[in-house]
Design an enzyme around this catalytic site. Structure first.
Site, PDB file in Angstrom:
ATOM      1  N   SER A 256       0.838  -1.190   0.000  1.00 58.56           N
ATOM      2  CA  SER A 256       0.000   0.000   0.000  1.00 58.56           C
ATOM      3  C   SER A 256       0.870   1.236   0.000  1.00 58.56           C
ATOM      4  CB  SER A 256      -0.914  -0.012   1.223  1.00 58.56           C
ATOM      5  OG  SER A 256      -0.123   0.189   2.372  1.00 58.56           O
ATOM      6  N   LYS A 257       0.184   2.378  -0.143  1.00 63.34           N
ATOM      7  CA  LYS A 257       0.860   3.667  -0.247  1.00 63.34           C
ATOM      8  C   LYS A 257       1.875   3.894   0.863  1.00 63.34           C
ATOM      9  CE  LYS A 257      -2.882   6.272  -1.690  1.00 63.34           C
ATOM     10  NZ  LYS A 257      -3.772   7.398  -1.578  1.00 63.34           N
ATOM     11  N   ARG A 258       1.536   3.393   2.054  1.00 64.56           N
ATOM     12  CA  ARG A 258       2.397   3.660   3.201  1.00 64.56           C
ATOM     13  C   ARG A 258       3.801   3.084   3.015  1.00 64.56           C
ATOM     14  NH1 ARG A 258      -0.402   0.867   7.163  1.00 64.56           N
ATOM     15  NH2 ARG A 258      -1.918   0.481   5.523  1.00 64.56           N
ATOM     16  N   HIS A 259       3.938   2.118   2.113  1.00 65.98           N
ATOM     17  CA  HIS A 259       5.243   1.484   1.938  1.00 65.98           C
ATOM     18  C   HIS A 259       6.006   2.056   0.760  1.00 65.98           C
ATOM     19  CE1 HIS A 259       3.352  -1.398   4.631  1.00 65.98           C
ATOM     20  NE2 HIS A 259       4.576  -1.727   4.970  1.00 65.98           N
ATOM     21  N   GLY A 260       5.663   3.258   0.350  1.00 64.12           N
ATOM     22  CA  GLY A 260       6.433   3.862  -0.737  1.00 64.12           C
ATOM     23  C   GLY A 260       5.615   3.981  -1.995  1.00 64.12           C
TER      24      GLY A 260
END
Ligand code: GLU
Length: 482
Positions: A256-260
């Protein structure tokens, strides 16, 4: 029956890499069967609408080579169907379910629903609409329902889930799935503003658009029993379902977005080739059952089957993606790569960027890098005369090394254009120079590279110096010696 599939994104942001995979699998499945793949924009949730998202998603898909076959908005490309342009249709179908007793009016206020959830939470039970106690068509009675409707009391339409039913369906990837009616929420079908929810619009459209196979992400699996109930309520035959495995980060967390950077746009910006990214993404959850790893889009179309889609989450291996991009870089037409690289070289105002010369540099250096644009930086000593700084005292140490300086002078004073054009002569020259300084060949070549390129590593020295040419080699040696 011919195959008809759809890719049905919601315009809530840029195209996610997982959505590219969903779109790709639909496209491959359609092409494999000589069928049709349509694009449908599911923008029923107006609160999550992002301006420009539709255009961006279509552009990212086009870049990747995923194009669609059908749709009302004809242009250079077809499509898409847009649900917000079809709202009256969903209302009409929602009302049919009310008339047939498969859906009902519910008049609960937001406060009443909050209180219900609170009661359920306190009792430690899963949140679910409680048809028996809340304010709806069944609890208030028919006359009161009509009165509330007449005075335009706010209401929604909910699906009447048969509480004792067992809902079964077969998923091409997950196998047989069974769920009990009592586990399923009385899904809202039409909201108080009259707009449909995803579930209603999705099922109505899949039916009206004669979709034969619904191929979508695993996150939609829990919604599928509701959809199956809707098909039953309408008396329609459901499509074949196939839910695709999750995409996972290397640490197995959900991608997801949180991982880059997980948007196709990001991958494009980093310089991945579209065909390399597509080849790689095709393997995230599918494999051909053979050793072959490099596939063109056409080859993927003929090899792709749902039987070979995996159940287990697919780890997104960034290292493998870089490797694959490098493989594409090495295979691609050099003239094409040259045109693609030239603007970046011009921007840096490099002096030596005549197209044939740039092509030779690309041919030489692409063995060593994963991205075309890496060559801009990596080949600075070929495109220009301003060399990067060498860290530490390496150059000063060489200058103080008499044996090396003697060998270097011998090389500089005797090198000819012919020596740089012929490998044997190049070797002979280097051996003679090394001997003049009493050095082994290797002890001379490595420092020679450092002096002329300011780098420890690079392509073979002979072709490298051949490209740099005698004049520039001598200039660099002179500036080192002075
Ligand atoms: N609109 C849904 C999404 O954004 C599509 C789900 C489906 O394919 O049914 O993923």
């Amino acid at each position: 029956m011919s195959v008809r599939v759809r890719f049905a994104p919601s315009p809530t942001g840029y195209l996610h890499i997982g959505s590219l995979r969903t779109a790709l699998y639909n496209y491959l499945f359609a092409k494999h069967h000589g069928g049709v793949c349509i694009l449908r924009i599911e923008d029923t949730d107006r609160t999550r609408f992002v301006e420009g998202a539709i255009e961006e998603q279509i552009e990212s898909l086009r870049w990747a080579g995923v194009v669609f076959d059908e749709g009302p908005h004809v242009g250079g490309n077809y499509g898409p169907y847009v649900q917000s342009e079809r709202f009256p249709l969903y209302r009409e179908y929602g009302m049919k379910l009310v008339a047939s007793g498969h859906a009902y009016y519910a008049f609960d206020t937001a406060e009443e629903l909050d209180a219900m959830r609170q009661r359920q939470q306190n009792a430690g039970i899963a949140p679910k609409y409680d048809r028996a106690t809340m304010r709806n068509q069944y609890t208030v009675g028919e006359a009161e329902t009509q009165r509330l409707l007449a005075e335009q009391a706010p209401h929604v339409i909910r699906l009447k889930v048969p509480l004792t039913a067992e809902i079964r369906f077969h998923d091409e990837v997950r196998g047989d799935v069974v769920m009990h009616g009592r586990e399923i929420d009385d899904q809202i079908l039409l909201k108080s503003d009259g707009f449909p929810t995803y579930h209603l619009a999705n099922v109505v459209d899949d039916h009206l658009m004669e979709i034969t196979h619904v191929i979508r992400a695993e996150e939609w699996l829990p919604s599928t029993p509701k959809h199956v109930l809707l098909y039953e309520a309408f008396g329609w035959k459901p499509p074949v379902f196939a839910h695709l495995p999750l995409l996972l980060n290397p640490d197995r967390s959900k991608m997801s977005k949180r991982h880059g950077d997980v948007m196709v746009h990001d991958f494009r910006g980093k310089g991945y080739f579209p065909d390399a990214l597509v080849n790689f993404v095709a393997f995230c959850g599918w494999n051909p059952g053979t050793e072959q790893e490099m596939f063109t889009l056409e080859e993927l179309c003929s090899a792709f089957t749902l039987e070979r889609v995996a159940k287990a989450g697919a780890v997104f291996d960034y290292k493998k993606l870089d490797w694959m991009n490098g493989e594409y870089l090495r295979k691609k037409d050099v003239a094409e790569l040259t045109s693609a690289l030239l603007p970046a070289l011009q921007e840096r105002r490099y002096p030596y960027i005549e197209p044939d010369y740039v092509s030779s540099v690309i041919s030489l250096l692409r063995e060593r890098v994963a991205f075309l644009h890496d060559i801009t930086e990596f080949g600075d000593y070929l495109f220009g005369d301003v060399l990067q700084d060498v860290e530490g005292s390496a150059l000063a140490d060489l200058r103080a090394d008499d044996a090396f300086v003697t060998a270097l002078r011998a090389w500089r004073d005797t090198v000819t254009d012919e020596d740089l054009a012929d490998h044997d002569r190049f070797k002979g020259l280097a051996e003679g120079a090394a001997a003049a300084g009493g050095l082994k060949l290797g002890k001379f070549m490595k420092p020679l590279r450092l002096v002329i390129t300011h780098r420890d590593v690079g392509a073979d020295l002979f072709p490298t110096l051949k490209l740099i040419g005698k004049r520039r080699c001598i200039e660099r040696i002179d500036s080192f010696l002075s």
